[in-house]
Write an enzyme that holds these catalytic residues in place. Structure first.
Site, mmCIF file in Angstrom:
data_model
loop_
_atom_site.group_PDB
_atom_site.id
_atom_site.type_symbol
_atom_site.label_atom_id
_atom_site.label_comp_id
_atom_site.label_asym_id
_atom_site.label_seq_id
_atom_site.Cartn_x
_atom_site.Cartn_y
_atom_site.Cartn_z
ATOM 1 N N GLU A 117 39.401 -23.108 33.595
ATOM 2 C CA GLU A 117 38.763 -22.084 34.339
ATOM 3 C C GLU A 117 39.526 -21.039 34.667
ATOM 4 O OE1 GLU A 117 35.346 -21.484 33.981
ATOM 5 O OE2 GLU A 117 35.052 -23.332 34.859
ATOM 6 N N GLY A 165 22.985 -15.826 35.515
ATOM 7 C CA GLY A 165 23.717 -15.796 36.867
ATOM 8 C C GLY A 165 24.232 -17.001 37.327
ATOM 9 N N ASP A 178 33.215 -17.275 26.679
ATOM 10 C CA ASP A 178 32.025 -17.003 26.440
ATOM 11 C C ASP A 178 31.290 -16.883 25.296
ATOM 12 O OD1 ASP A 178 32.427 -17.748 29.331
ATOM 13 O OD2 ASP A 178 31.226 -16.029 29.987
HETATM 14 P P1 ADP Z 1 26.062 -15.721 33.520
HETATM 15 O O1 ADP Z 1 26.491 -15.231 32.328
HETATM 16 O O2 ADP Z 1 26.801 -16.804 34.067
HETATM 17 O O3 ADP Z 1 24.720 -16.175 33.168
HETATM 18 P P2 ADP Z 1 26.320 -13.095 34.417
HETATM 19 O O4 ADP Z 1 26.299 -12.494 35.821
HETATM 20 O O5 ADP Z 1 27.586 -12.750 33.801
HETATM 21 O O6 ADP Z 1 25.734 -14.487 34.558
HETATM 22 O O7 ADP Z 1 25.081 -12.213 33.524
HETATM 23 C C1 ADP Z 1 23.796 -12.353 33.965
HETATM 24 C C2 ADP Z 1 23.177 -11.168 33.540
HETATM 25 O O8 ADP Z 1 22.807 -11.021 32.170
HETATM 26 C C3 ADP Z 1 21.788 -11.003 34.268
HETATM 27 O O9 ADP Z 1 22.147 -10.578 35.423
HETATM 28 C C4 ADP Z 1 21.270 -10.101 33.424
HETATM 29 O O10 ADP Z 1 21.741 -8.467 33.550
HETATM 30 C C5 ADP Z 1 21.856 -10.191 32.015
HETATM 31 N N1 ADP Z 1 20.717 -11.143 31.191
HETATM 32 C C6 ADP Z 1 20.926 -12.505 30.671
HETATM 33 N N2 ADP Z 1 20.164 -12.877 30.332
HETATM 34 C C7 ADP Z 1 19.070 -11.983 30.353
HETATM 35 C C8 ADP Z 1 17.676 -11.723 30.032
HETATM 36 N N3 ADP Z 1 17.039 -13.085 29.244
HETATM 37 N N4 ADP Z 1 16.834 -10.696 29.965
HETATM 38 C C9 ADP Z 1 17.600 -9.615 30.618
HETATM 39 N N5 ADP Z 1 18.815 -9.741 31.097
HETATM 40 C C10 ADP Z 1 19.565 -10.996 30.922
HETATM 41 MG MG MG Z 2 28.385 -14.205 32.066
#
Ligand code: ADP
Ligand code: MG
Length: 387
Positions: free
Chosen positions: A36, A125, A173
């Protein structure tokens, strides 16, 4: 996988109402087993690509725009293609898509007007990398039949997140989403950009538990950790001349000279350097089916993140501490960037139901939130969606 190509195409046409042919691309989320915050320190990580994925359905258009719809958010946004090169971030979810489109254009790929429909099963998220799944699915959709080297594509998507979205992330990722494989974890060397397969013992289930919290601190602390690791390299470089990342510092050098370091960089370095060793030990234990050792390394990794890297939180520590007391649980740790999101647990197949029951009871009793569980079956990496 809960979605079909027909369903996606149908949903696409409901939103965009175009006669043009639709192509669908799939990019999985990932769960990181161990390693990590080591990726941006040119170290080692060991993720698996998930069955949960982001799907991007795309069709050519004549309106001169990149139109993008997210089924999860129920929002459409549009951007003029001729203005693409000069767009700046809007600080919302479209940045992931526009960032990728802009970098593709900069790499010489012609980005033409399209309608782009996004549907993702990856929870947003929660540390299972919905962001990389979105970037990679969008990139593959925009490329269409035009090929691009997978590693170049992983780097391009990472740059979109680091430069356009503004989170200084490593390569894990995007790499995991593109290079993941069914039935196996992968050990990625984030310095050489190569990987090898790590077969997991068959008498094991990998379960992610979503704490359903993400503390505000997450993104600012991420940048802070990146900077602290850089400070640690600067403090250690005199003892390991030429070192440019914590990957270059042998454990023996760190142990010998750590007393001369300032307290925070010292703790951060201790996590990263010991974590790289744990990744190798974990891969060896997995190959030989040594479940107790895999579990021990999980717990050691969690304590290192909790006390040295300081990116855990009360909810996640509670999930880990509860899990490791349950019979049949070999190990548990936080996974992902930190400050909430998911834990990842190594569970005996016969203990999974009891594990989920006890975690739900304990966690909802304490935090008034119901955790979600994901069965992490190593799945195929990103590509055109052919059901
Ligand atoms: P993780 O990658 O761990 O899920 P992040 O904060 O890096 O968390 O990314 C999450 C962000 O990615 C969301 O807040 C959004 O902006 C974007 N996102 C992910 N999936 C979608 C989706 N299906 N539709 C719109 N935005 C998305
Ligand atoms: Mg992310």
């Amino acid at each position: 996988m809960t979605v079909s190509q027909n369903q996606l195409e149908h949903d696409f046409r409901e939103v965009f109402r175009t006669p043009h042919p639709v192509a669908v691309f799939r990019a999985p989320g990932r769960v990181n087993l161990i390693g990590e915050h080591t990726d941006y320190n040119q170290g080692l990580v060991c993720p698996i690509a998930l069955d949960l994925a982001c799907y991007a359905a795309i069709a050519p258009a004549t309106h001169g725009k990149l139109r993008v719809y997210s089924a999860e958010l129920g929002e459409t946004h549009e951007f003029e293609i001729r203005a693409l090169a000069s767009l700046s971030p809007r600080h919302d979810w479209t940045d992931y898509v526009v960032g990728v489109a802009q970098l593709l254009q900069r790499a010489g790929v012609e980005v033409t007007p399209v309608d782009l429909y996004i549907h993702s099963e990856v929870p947003r998220g929660s540390g299972l990398s919905s962001s990389a799944a979105l970037e990679v699915a969008s990139a593959l959709a925009l490329l269409g039949n035009r090929g691009m080297d997978r590693l170049e594509l992983a780097k391009l998507c990472q740059q979109a997140e680091a430069q356009f979205v503004g989170l200084p992330c490593g390569i894990m990722d995007q790499y995991a989403s593109l290079f993941g494989r069914e039935g196996t974890a992968i050990l990625i060397d984030c310095r050489s950009y190569t990987h090898s397969e790590v077969r997991l013992p068959s008498n094991l289930r990998v379960i992610a538990v979503n704490s359903m919290v993400k503390h505000e601190l997450a993104s600012s602390a991420y940048g802070q950790r990146v900077a602290e690791c850089r400070e640690a390299v600067a403090e250690l470089e005199p003892f390991q001349p030429g070192a440019t990342s914590l990957r270059d510092i042998p454990l023996t050098v760190f142990e010998r000279f750590q007393d001369s370091m300032s307290p925070i960089p010292r703790k951060r370095a201790r996590h990263i350097i010991s974590e790289n060793a744990r990744v190798l030990d974990f891969a060896a234990a997995a190959q030989s089916g040594d479940l107790p050792e895999m579990g021990r390394l999980f717990i050691a990794a969690h304590r290192s993140l909790q006390y040295d890297f300081e990116i855990s939180c009360e909810e996640i520590d509670f999930l880990v501490d509860t899990a490791i007391k349950i019979k049949g649980v070999h190990g548990a740790r936080m996974t992902g960037g930190g400050f909430g999101g998911c834990t990842v647990n190594l569970v005996d197949p016969s203990a999974v139901m009891e594990f989920e029951r006890r975690i739900t009871a304990a966690y909802s009793g304490r935090f008034r939130k119901t955790p979600l569980f994901y069965d992490c079956e190593p799945s195929a990496g990103a590509g055109r969606f052919t059901p």
